[in-house]
Design a protein around this motif. Structure first.
Motif, short mmCIF file in Angstrom:
data_model
loop_
_atom_site.label_atom_id
_atom_site.label_comp_id
_atom_site.label_asym_id
_atom_site.label_seq_id
_atom_site.Cartn_x
_atom_site.Cartn_y
_atom_site.Cartn_z
N GLU A 60 0.60 -1.08 0.22
CA GLU A 60 -0.10 -0.33 0.45
C GLU A 60 0.91 1.27 0.26
OE1 GLU A 60 -2.35 1.62 3.04
OE2 GLU A 60 -2.66 -0.32 3.26
N TYR A 61 1.70 1.36 0.91
CA TYR A 61 3.23 2.27 0.63
C TYR A 61 3.37 2.75 -0.58
CZ TYR A 61 7.27 4.92 1.70
OH TYR A 61 8.72 5.90 1.67
N GLU A 64 1.08 3.99 -2.85
CA GLU A 64 0.86 5.94 -2.36
C GLU A 64 2.03 6.62 -3.34
OE1 GLU A 64 -0.22 6.33 0.98
OE2 GLU A 64 -1.74 5.31 0.90
#
Length: 68
Positions: A60-61, A64
């Motif tokens: 997820e990081y 982003e």
């Protein structure tokens, strides 16, 4: 009779070691260690001195960071 282990595919495993994370994300092991340093890092579960990377959180990081 053959004894077969149940092995979870890397893309389904919730926790990865540094080598597995490096293979999965195609990032060098040193960079994985750099991204996951620190005791309060949200992407890491420390089991004693063993660093286990939370695959979904790191994924997820990274999405982003590199999404346009």
């Amino acid at each position: 009779m053959t004894n077969k282990k149940n092995i979870t595919p890397i893309w389904e495993s919730p926790l990865l070691n540094v080598e597995e994370a490096s293979d999965y994300f195609r990032i060098g092991m040193n960079k994985i260690r750099e991204l996951t340093d620190g005791k309060n890092n949200p992407y890491v579960l420390w089991i004693g001195t063993k660093r286990m990377i939370k695959r979904a959180k790191l994924e997820e990081y990274l999405m982003e960071c590199y999404s346009a």
